[in-house]
Design a protein around this motif. Structure first.
Motif, PDB file in Angstrom:
ATOM      1  N   THR A 216      -8.520 -19.103  -2.299  1.00  0.00           N
ATOM      2  CA  THR A 216      -9.850 -18.537  -2.596  1.00  0.00           C
ATOM      3  C   THR A 216      -9.911 -17.766  -3.910  1.00  0.00           C
ATOM      4  O   THR A 216     -11.006 -17.447  -4.385  1.00  0.00           O
ATOM      5  N   GLY A 217      -8.770 -17.410  -4.470  1.00  0.00           N
ATOM      6  CA  GLY A 217      -8.745 -16.564  -5.672  1.00  0.00           C
ATOM      7  C   GLY A 217      -8.858 -15.083  -5.359  1.00  0.00           C
ATOM      8  O   GLY A 217      -8.847 -14.255  -6.272  1.00  0.00           O
ATOM      9  N   VAL A 218      -8.934 -14.721  -4.076  1.00  0.00           N
ATOM     10  CA  VAL A 218      -9.013 -13.295  -3.714  1.00  0.00           C
ATOM     11  C   VAL A 218      -7.688 -12.610  -4.028  1.00  0.00           C
ATOM     12  O   VAL A 218      -6.620 -13.128  -3.669  1.00  0.00           O
ATOM     13  N   LYS A 219      -7.785 -11.464  -4.699  1.00  0.00           N
ATOM     14  CA  LYS A 219      -6.597 -10.614  -4.900  1.00  0.00           C
ATOM     15  C   LYS A 219      -6.658  -9.488  -3.878  1.00  0.00           C
ATOM     16  O   LYS A 219      -7.613  -8.696  -3.900  1.00  0.00           O
ATOM     17  N   LEU A 220      -5.674  -9.434  -3.006  1.00  0.00           N
ATOM     18  CA  LEU A 220      -5.695  -8.389  -1.974  1.00  0.00           C
ATOM     19  C   LEU A 220      -5.390  -7.023  -2.584  1.00  0.00           C
ATOM     20  O   LEU A 220      -4.589  -6.924  -3.528  1.00  0.00           O
ATOM     21  N   PRO A 221      -5.979  -5.983  -2.012  1.00  0.00           N
ATOM     22  CA  PRO A 221      -5.652  -4.613  -2.452  1.00  0.00           C
ATOM     23  C   PRO A 221      -4.328  -4.187  -1.835  1.00  0.00           C
ATOM     24  O   PRO A 221      -4.295  -3.431  -0.851  1.00  0.00           O
ATOM     25  N   VAL A 222      -3.233  -4.700  -2.399  1.00  0.00           N
ATOM     26  CA  VAL A 222      -1.916  -4.532  -1.764  1.00  0.00           C
ATOM     27  C   VAL A 222      -1.547  -3.057  -1.615  1.00  0.00           C
ATOM     28  O   VAL A 222      -1.004  -2.641  -0.592  1.00  0.00           O
ATOM     29  N   ARG A 223      -1.884  -2.270  -2.635  1.00  0.00           N
ATOM     30  CA  ARG A 223      -1.530  -0.842  -2.577  1.00  0.00           C
ATOM     31  C   ARG A 223      -2.223  -0.161  -1.376  1.00  0.00           C
ATOM     32  O   ARG A 223      -1.614   0.612  -0.638  1.00  0.00           O
ATOM     33  N   ALA A 224      -3.497  -0.494  -1.181  1.00  0.00           N
ATOM     34  CA  ALA A 224      -4.242   0.098  -0.052  1.00  0.00           C
ATOM     35  C   ALA A 224      -3.690  -0.415   1.281  1.00  0.00           C
ATOM     36  O   ALA A 224      -3.584   0.347   2.255  1.00  0.00           O
ATOM     37  N   LEU A 225      -3.298  -1.689   1.326  1.00  0.00           N
ATOM     38  CA  LEU A 225      -2.726  -2.240   2.560  1.00  0.00           C
ATOM     39  C   LEU A 225      -1.371  -1.584   2.854  1.00  0.00           C
ATOM     40  O   LEU A 225      -1.009  -1.363   4.017  1.00  0.00           O
ATOM     41  N   ALA A 226      -0.651  -1.244   1.784  1.00  0.00           N
ATOM     42  CA  ALA A 226       0.643  -0.564   1.959  1.00  0.00           C
ATOM     43  C   ALA A 226       0.434   0.787   2.632  1.00  0.00           C
ATOM     44  O   ALA A 226       1.266   1.241   3.433  1.00  0.00           O
ATOM     45  N   GLU A 227      -0.685   1.433   2.320  1.00  0.00           N
ATOM     46  CA  GLU A 227      -0.986   2.732   2.962  1.00  0.00           C
ATOM     47  C   GLU A 227      -1.208   2.536   4.456  1.00  0.00           C
ATOM     48  O   GLU A 227      -0.807   3.367   5.269  1.00  0.00           O
ATOM     49  N   VAL A 228      -1.872   1.426   4.815  1.00  0.00           N
ATOM     50  CA  VAL A 228      -2.111   1.127   6.238  1.00  0.00           C
ATOM     51  C   VAL A 228      -0.760   0.954   6.949  1.00  0.00           C
ATOM     52  O   VAL A 228      -0.538   1.502   8.034  1.00  0.00           O
ATOM     53  N   VAL A 229       0.138   0.200   6.314  1.00  0.00           N
ATOM     54  CA  VAL A 229       1.457  -0.041   6.914  1.00  0.00           C
ATOM     55  C   VAL A 229       2.228   1.275   7.001  1.00  0.00           C
ATOM     56  O   VAL A 229       2.856   1.586   8.030  1.00  0.00           O
ATOM     57  N   SER A 230       2.127   2.065   5.944  1.00  0.00           N
ATOM     58  CA  SER A 230       2.857   3.334   5.911  1.00  0.00           C
ATOM     59  C   SER A 230       2.373   4.264   7.038  1.00  0.00           C
ATOM     60  O   SER A 230       3.182   4.923   7.704  1.00  0.00           O
ATOM     61  N   LYS A 231       1.069   4.263   7.283  1.00  0.00           N
ATOM     62  CA  LYS A 231       0.511   5.093   8.363  1.00  0.00           C
ATOM     63  C   LYS A 231       1.040   4.610   9.724  1.00  0.00           C
ATOM     64  O   LYS A 231       1.417   5.410  10.575  1.00  0.00           O
ATOM     65  N   ALA A 232       1.094   3.287   9.873  1.00  0.00           N
ATOM     66  CA  ALA A 232       1.595   2.730  11.142  1.00  0.00           C
ATOM     67  C   ALA A 232       3.080   3.053  11.319  1.00  0.00           C
ATOM     68  O   ALA A 232       3.584   3.097  12.449  1.00  0.00           O
ATOM     69  N   ASN A 233       3.772   3.289  10.223  1.00  0.00           N
ATOM     70  CA  ASN A 233       5.214   3.593  10.292  1.00  0.00           C
ATOM     71  C   ASN A 233       5.500   5.051  10.627  1.00  0.00           C
ATOM     72  O   ASN A 233       6.642   5.396  10.931  1.00  0.00           O
ATOM     73  N   ASP A 234       4.450   5.891  10.544  1.00  0.00           N
ATOM     74  CA  ASP A 234       4.634   7.331  10.802  1.00  0.00           C
ATOM     75  C   ASP A 234       5.298   7.536  12.155  1.00  0.00           C
ATOM     76  O   ASP A 234       4.834   7.013  13.165  1.00  0.00           O
ATOM     77  N   GLY A 235       6.372   8.268  12.168  1.00  0.00           N
ATOM     78  CA  GLY A 235       7.021   8.621  13.435  1.00  0.00           C
ATOM     79  C   GLY A 235       7.934   7.541  13.983  1.00  0.00           C
ATOM     80  O   GLY A 235       8.555   7.737  15.025  1.00  0.00           O
ATOM     81  N   ARG A 236       8.011   6.376  13.327  1.00  0.00           N
ATOM     82  CA  ARG A 236       8.906   5.319  13.834  1.00  0.00           C
ATOM     83  C   ARG A 236      10.349   5.569  13.394  1.00  0.00           C
ATOM     84  O   ARG A 236      10.589   6.074  12.296  1.00  0.00           O
ATOM     85  N   ALA A 237      11.282   5.158  14.219  1.00  0.00           N
ATOM     86  CA  ALA A 237      12.697   5.197  13.821  1.00  0.00           C
ATOM     87  C   ALA A 237      12.910   4.164  12.725  1.00  0.00           C
ATOM     88  O   ALA A 237      12.171   3.173  12.641  1.00  0.00           O
ATOM     89  N   GLU A 238      13.932   4.389  11.871  1.00  0.00           N
ATOM     90  CA  GLU A 238      14.171   3.516  10.727  1.00  0.00           C
ATOM     91  C   GLU A 238      14.223   2.036  11.138  1.00  0.00           C
ATOM     92  O   GLU A 238      13.608   1.181  10.504  1.00  0.00           O
ATOM     93  N   GLN A 239      14.921   1.725  12.240  1.00  0.00           N
ATOM     94  CA  GLN A 239      15.082   0.303  12.607  1.00  0.00           C
ATOM     95  C   GLN A 239      13.791  -0.311  13.139  1.00  0.00           C
ATOM     96  O   GLN A 239      13.687  -1.539  13.235  1.00  0.00           O
ATOM     97  N   ASP A 240      12.812   0.525  13.482  1.00  0.00           N
ATOM     98  CA  ASP A 240      11.531  -0.001  13.991  1.00  0.00           C
ATOM     99  C   ASP A 240      10.452  -0.035  12.915  1.00  0.00           C
ATOM    100  O   ASP A 240       9.329  -0.486  13.161  1.00  0.00           O
ATOM    101  N   ARG A 241      10.783   0.499  11.752  1.00  0.00           N
ATOM    102  CA  ARG A 241       9.795   0.574  10.680  1.00  0.00           C
ATOM    103  C   ARG A 241       9.330  -0.828  10.284  1.00  0.00           C
ATOM    104  O   ARG A 241      10.138  -1.750  10.177  1.00  0.00           O
TER     105      ARG A 241
END
Ligand code: PLP
Length: 445
Positions: A216-241
């Motif tokens: 489609t030519g869409v460029k994803l906002p990867v930096r913003a998506l990384a924030e979503v992933v980072s939030k989901a990683n909050d409180g996870r153990a390293e091996q579950d990140r």
């Protein structure tokens, strides 16, 4: 004994010997004589940043066509072709000595040149043969198993889809696919982030996305998506990140971006598309944490082979070297890759980004003004890059491609189940060429 035997045989061919020998011995080796007999590439006229006409002259592309699909597979620019020829001559003249003298050094130099262009350090960059190989290595190496979930998107390329499908079949992990948008032309940062956040569960261990969608030519906002992933990683153990994995091949060679600052853990890209690198080259960057949670798929040569022989502990082998697939390669191509990165740096990353977006905007504005055309790529440069996807009323994408080919214009259709016609205006095009291509689309009304 063991070490000597290695240096005298396999080690020589792997280049570890050159590392292990005193510098003087290495300098006087027959291999260096061979290398010095190879004529040095003659210097190009220095390329002024922004001199797109001079850049175009470095390519042997036929002038018989307007090339609007150069991103598929690079034509080799002169500095890259000369480096390939230099290494080809060295290898042809004396393969054993040449590979002995150059393999480890050139692998490190190539990875370092990639780091100068993309960011990070060469020690974290594995060298591959294509985007597909980078993706397959990235996904195959993941430590996931039954009960774990991999989130990917419906927008990914065949090579991501199938690498993940193979991994799921082998590991017992499951795959969840999410649509980050429905109408590409109306994609928004908020929509992508909301949909990704909703797809992540406590079982998610991997999120895989594609930076610029070749569908489609869409460029994803990867930096913003990384924030979503980072939030989901909050409180996870390293091996579950959750590991955040990006297919970055489109965007790489266009965007003025240090990819190690995108917020992803892995970044995979071929370098034989927008980068103009030798055909059959690619890179896989990972941060330290990501590599430490990965397993190599193909044994590395060089230092990893040395570790196997007991010459150094395996944890002293940098991940980029350990994960670069071993076996011999078309080394003349791989070792010419620094010339392509140097070319981009000479042009200036900001200039490259500005120029490609300028031609993309000209293309999109022209297409958007035609009543018989549906433009699928967002108008915003923040949400698109390089690729412009569209449909012409009453014609299949392949029929559009054929009609333009007959007029001397080479474009492509997207290789997806839902296909579109696609222009990829690049550094090798002029404003006049874009106008001519637009005129031919207009004439299809
Ligand atoms: C998004 C995307 N990923 C991967 C690939 C495969 O690239 P390669 O031919 O370098 O393996 C392509 C091909 O164009 C692509 O569009």
């Amino acid at each position: 004994m063991r070490r000597r035997r290695f240096i005298g045989s396999a080690g020589a061919a792997l280049g570890v010997a050159a590392m292990a020998q005193p510098a003087a011995a290495a300098v006087n080796s027959p291999a260096d004589t061979t290398a010095s007999q190879v004529p040095a590439p003659s210097a190009d006229k220095p390329l002024a940043a922004g001199d797109w006409k001079a850049l175009r002259q470095l390519f042997p592309l036929t002038p018989d066509y307007i090339h609007l699909a150069t991103f598929l597979l690079a034509s080799h620019p002169a500095p890259v072709a000369r480096e390939i020829e230099k290494h080809r001559q060295g290898l042809d003249a004396n393969p054993a000595d040449y590979v002995h003298a150059h393999s480890l050094k050139m692998e490190m130099e190539t990875a370092d040149s990639a780091a100068r262009y993309m960011g990070g350090k060469g020690a974290n960059i594995a060298l591959t043969d294509s985007t597909t190989m980078s993706l397959a290595m990235m996904f195959s190496g993941l430590q996931v198993g039954p009960g774990d979930e991999i989130v990917q998107t419906v927008h990914d390329h065949y090579s991501t889809d199938m690498s993940l499908a193979h991994k799921a079949a082998r590991s017992g992990a499951s795959i969840r696919q999410v649509a980050l948008y429905d109408q590409p032309a109306e994609v928004s940062v908020e929509q992508c982030c909301t949909r990704l956040a909703a797809a992540i569960t406590p079982r998610t261990r991997v999120v895989a996305v594609t930076w610029v969608h070749s569908s489609t030519g869409v460029k994803l906002p990867v930096r913003a998506l990384a924030e979503v992933v980072s939030k989901a990683n909050d409180g996870r153990a390293e091996q579950d990140r959750i590991l955040f994995c990006v297919d970055g091949v489109h965007g790489f060679g266009i965007e003025d971006q240090d990819v190690t600052q995108l917020g992803c853990d892995f970044f995979a890209a071929g370098t034989h598309k927008w980068i103009f690198g030798p055909r059959g080259t690619g890179v896989l960057w990972g941060n330290d944490a990501a590599w430490s949670r990965s397993e190599p798929v193909i044994p590395g040569f060089g230092l990893s082979y040395g570790a196997w022989l007991g010459m150094l502990p395996v944890d002293k082998v940098p991940p980029g070297r350990h994960f670069t697939p071993g076996g011999f390669h078309s080394f003349e191509h791989r070792w010419a890759l620094p010339a392509a990165f140097d070319l981009h740096l000479a042009l200036g990353k900001a200039n490259v980004q500005q120029r490609i977006h300028q031609l993309n905007t000209q293309t999109k504005e022209g297409l958007a003004s035609m009543a018989h055309v549906t433009l699928h790529t967002p108008m915003s440069s923040a949400l698109s890059s390089g690729l412009v996807c569209f449909d012409v009323d009453g014609r299949t994408p392949d029929a559009v491609v054929q009609a333009l080919h007959a007029k001397g214009i080479i474009m492509s259709s997207t290789p997806y189940r839902q296909s579109h016609a696609r222009f990829a205006p690049s550094l090798l095009n002029t404003e006049q060429e874009i106008d001519r291509a637009l005129a031919e689309i207009r004439a299809l009304a």
